[in-house]
Design a protein around this motif. Structure first.
Motif: not given
Length: 168
Positions: A121, A146, A150
């Motif tokens: 991340w 992303l 997440s």
């Protein structure tokens, strides 16, 4: 970050093929570790918000394609330290990306998979920022990646904490 000297993109379509091949290679490496992921995933106690196992393959296919196009787009930018840094970060983040499947599915190491996805991340955020400096549109192509990582991190944490016997 060390500057990486990359050739000018004389053959842009060959470059796209190379970035796609790199994405496919990472997907294959992770896929080998995930060969029996569906069976293992079904054994885990799941949160109500967990997606079905069949969703992961199509999502990752789209994400890997978008990632490759983003890297290609940055690669086609004028050479310089910002481009080199961005592409080095991109390649570096592929390592924990591929490693996660091994840690979680093949080796069933929940804590190490959690540490790996946290590092992934951070590297994706750094890559997005580096891509933004070179080509904002390429950075935008990484935002779904992303977002998915997440979500995957939250799911990894939940599964690890609720399945200590299987992800110890």
């Amino acid at each position: 970050m060390t500057s990486l000297t990359l050739p000018s993109p004389r053959h842009p379509w060959a470059g796209l093929a190379a970035w796609l091949a790199l994405s496919v290679a990472v997907a294959v490496i992770g896929g080998i570790a995930s060969a029996d992921a569906g069976n293992f995933y079904r054994q885990l106690e799941q949160p109500d918000w967990a997606p079905p196992a069949r969703l992961f393959g199509p999502v990752w296919t789209v994400l890997y394609a978008a990632m490759a196009v983003a890297a290609w787009w940055v690669w086609r930018s004028p050479p310089g330290p910002a481009r080199s840094t961005a592409l080095v970060l991109y390649v570096v983040q592929l390592v924990p990306n591929a490693l996660w499947s091994w840690l979680f599915f093949a080796w069933q190491q929940g804590a190490l998979a959690m540490a790996d996805i946290a590092l992934l991340w951070l590297l994706i955020v750094a890559t997005v920022l580096a891509f933004w400096r070179v080509k904002p549109g390429a950075a935008a192509l990484l935002l779904p990646y992303l977002a998915w990582v997440s979500f995957a991190a939250a799911l990894n944490f939940w599964l690890w904490r609720h399945n200590p016997a299987l992800l110890g």
